[in-house]
Design an enzyme around this catalytic site. Structure first.
Site, PDB file in Angstrom:
ATOM      1  N   SER A 207       0.827  -1.198   0.000  1.00  0.00           N
ATOM      2  CA  SER A 207       0.000   0.000   0.000  1.00  0.00           C
ATOM      3  C   SER A 207       0.866   1.255   0.000  1.00  0.00           C
ATOM      4  CB  SER A 207      -0.975  -0.025   1.179  1.00  0.00           C
ATOM      5  OG  SER A 207      -1.923   1.002   1.091  1.00  0.00           O
TER       6      SER A 207
ATOM      7  N   ASP B 118      -2.214   6.442  -4.099  1.00  0.00           N
ATOM      8  CA  ASP B 118      -1.087   5.713  -3.528  1.00  0.00           C
ATOM      9  C   ASP B 118      -0.654   4.586  -4.468  1.00  0.00           C
ATOM     10  OD1 ASP B 118      -3.212   3.979  -3.116  1.00  0.00           O
ATOM     11  OD2 ASP B 118      -2.629   3.437  -1.084  1.00  0.00           O
TER      12      ASP B 118
ATOM     13  N   ASP C  66      -0.863   1.336  -4.756  1.00  0.00           N
ATOM     14  CA  ASP C  66      -1.796   0.322  -5.244  1.00  0.00           C
ATOM     15  C   ASP C  66      -3.154   0.910  -5.597  1.00  0.00           C
ATOM     16  OD1 ASP C  66      -2.318   0.698  -2.480  1.00  0.00           O
ATOM     17  OD2 ASP C  66      -3.353  -1.226  -2.372  1.00  0.00           O
TER      18      ASP C  66
ATOM     19  N   ASP D 188      -5.663   2.437  -4.110  1.00  0.00           N
ATOM     20  CA  ASP D 188      -6.912   2.268  -3.386  1.00  0.00           C
ATOM     21  C   ASP D 188      -7.201   3.465  -2.477  1.00  0.00           C
ATOM     22  OD1 ASP D 188      -5.018   1.763  -1.430  1.00  0.00           O
ATOM     23  OD2 ASP D 188      -5.900  -0.128  -0.762  1.00  0.00           O
TER      24      ASP D 188
END
Length: 571
Positions: A143, A300, A302, A304
């Site tokens: 993340s 960010d 990834d 999400d």
């Protein structure tokens, strides 16, 4: 085995990765370094794995990934007759290597694997699980953590991160496995040729975009609104999907931060690639000074989470919190769906327990039911699943958490910065056509519902001693809760581990209905609040403060008092 014995075992057996052998040799005479890498197994929590990349049982590497995947495979083969798994990965160091290692283990265990041919965001993994009728999913990502980290999220057949029960069974199976001899593996290329592993096709990607676009309310206004955007994917997976979706709704004036455009797991321009913090947005803010956009978007690695900044009257750019963006999106969705006649009967919004209480005021205004869940977006996704089981998923209109995660629609079961970016731009475009800036829209919201000010403070405790310190602090707060914080009396105390809510004034106790979790909540006078929980993925204790007052200045002053009291406790 002792740490040294484990170290020697790894020297003899961890031969599939030259980087690991180099690292192991470099720490041969360093007992502290050996201890740090081998004093424990990297913890498999409810979200999966997350840790520093490197050699050892307490690191992210192909062996810890293979072992975790073997446990997951054993679980899937136990629960399903012919399971299949979707796999995706982000731009982090070795993410593609770990994704392929996981796919090889799954295939060796007779499990069909669908893997994206290039890096893709977390929400597109959740989507693929459901779209391809898989029984599980794996997303390789850490993340928003620093570059030295990587991680591994595990998903169930509903597209949510794995349930508490599932995680417990997988952990039990992992713990029964030898790191080297207990894992089946295979050749990625051979499994591709056999068809056990296959690449996810463009039709799945296109279907994801179709579902995102379906969440729009006023997208027809975007092309003619004149909205100007600066966007940074922070060297992650958002670059293609976010730009694609903005193009599809007619947002054409989009400037990309060039240094952060392409995937780069080193994150050299933002050591902590987290859109929640200003440092990660510095290059984007610098580009804003040049371009003067209506909006800065930052996703960010990834993709999400999404953060934003908007122009102020003095020419500077103001960052909005996740709570503010989520609350504004909720009100926007409510007003516009009612205006368009698309608001469902008995609508539902879902938030986590640490997310802003202004949601209750907004929901009351528009007749929306609010469901509170534990921290973690999977619990929001779980609520959508409950509605789906009853054929009522259309009642769900929005869900969000304070940490910049948002979701409209039920097509995925995790936070989605692609749809959030689209809705934020649509909201900004709509207000622009009304002669209102996002800054003015935020102030209008506070005038209507009062000022809610929220902050998050994280206290880091590295290493084995740090873990022990974290446990000691939580035990002390649980057994001897403070009666006053920041000069305000504690009127209610909730312990989500024991499931007890204690009304201090009335001297009564009631049972909490949420699942047990290591979270403590202190409700204070005048609507203030403090919530404390250890991170499930990092060596941190997180404290969430809510200050409510007539003005922003009074809120800031109160929050400082709350934070000062808790800082003393964390030392």
């Amino acid at each position: 085995m002792t740490e040294l014995e484990l170290y020697n075992t790894w020297c003899d057996n961890a031969v599939d990765d030259d980087d690991l052998q180099t690292e192991l040799k470099s720490i041969k005479d360093d007992s502290d370094a050996i201890n740090d890498r081998f004093y424990r197994d990297l913890e498999f929590g409810t979200g999966g794995l997350r840790g520093v990349i490197g050699a050892g049982t307490n690191r992210m590497n192909i062996y810890t990934v293979r072992r975790a995947t073997q446990g997951f495979a054993d679980y899937l083969n136990q629960e399903y007759s012919e399971p299949s798994v979707a796999v995706s990965y982000d731009s982090r160091i070795k993410s593609d290597v770990f994704a392929k290692a996981a796919a090889e283990v799954l295939a060796a265990n007779g499990i069909r694997v669908h893997i994206y041919s290039e890096l893709m965001p977390t929400p597109m993994l959740s989507f693929a699980v459901r779209r391809l009728s898989c029984q599980g999913g794996i997303m390789v990502t850490a993340s928003h953590n620093p570059a030295k980290y990587n991680g591994y999220k595990v998903y169930g057949d509903d597209g949510c991160q794995i349930t508490l029960r599932g995680a417990e069974i997988i952990l039990e199976k992992i713990n029964s496995l030898d790191m080297f001899s207990g894992v089946k593996t295979s050749s990625f290329e051979e499994e591709i040729s056999k068809g056990t592993i296959s690449y996810i096709g463009q039709e799945v990607i296109d279907d994801f975009y179709k579902n995102v676009l379906a969440q729009g309310i006023n997208t027809e206004l975007c092309a003619s609104s004149g909205l100007k955007v600066v966007y940074t994917p922070l060297n992650g997976t958002g670059n293609k999907p976010v730009r694609t979706i903005l193009s599809k709704i007619g947002i054409s004036d989009v400037t990309i931060v060039p240094e952060q455009e392409m995937p780069d797991g080193n994150f050299t321009t933002c050591p902590y690639p987290n859109p929640e913090i200003r440092e990660a947005l510095e290059l984007g803010l610098k580009k804003c000074e040049e371009v003067r956009p209506d909006l800065l978007l930052a996703t960010d690695p990834d993709c999400d989470r999404v953060g934003i900044a908007v122009p102020a009257e003095d020419g500077s750019y103001v960052l909005f919190s996740g709570n503010e963006v989520g609350a504004m999106l909720l009100e926007y969705i409510c007003t516009q769906r009612i205006a368009k006649g698309t608001m469902p009967e008995n609508p539902i919004a879902v938030k986590t327990i640490v997310t802003t209480d202004i949601v209750y005021s907004i929901a009351k205004e528009y007749g929306v039911e609010v469901i509170d869940v534990l921290t973690g977006f999977k619990f929001i996704g779980e609520q959508i699943g409950f509605l789906e089981e009853k054929g009522e998923e259309s009642r769900y209109i929005f869900g969000f958490e304070e940490s910049y995660g948002y979701l409209a629609g039920s097509y995925v079961r995790d936070k989605d910065a692609v749809v959030a970016s689209m809705l934020i731009c649509e909201m900004a475009a709509y207000y622009r056509t009304q002669g209102i800036t996002l800054l003015q829209a935020r102030e209008n919201m506070y005038k209507k519902y009062g000022v809610f000010y929220h902050t998050l403070h994280s206290f880091t405790f590295e290493g084995e001693s740090g873990m022990n310190k974290m446990n000691d602090i939580m035990t002390e707060l649980r057994n001897n809760p403070p009666t006053e914080i920041g000069g305000l009396k504690v009127v209610k105390f909730e312990d989500y581990q024991t499931g007890i809510s204690r009304d201090i004034a009335a001297g009564t106790e009631t049972k909490l209905t949420l699942p047990k979790s290591n979270v403590l909540a202190f409700f204070l006078e005048d609507g203030a609040k403090a919530i404390v929980r250890p991170s499930g993925t990092e060596p941190k204790i997180k404290t969430y403060f809510t200050a409510k007052a007539p003005t922003h200045e009074e809120c800031v002053e109160l929050e400082a008092k709350l934070a000062a009291d808790f800082t003393k406790v964390m030392k």
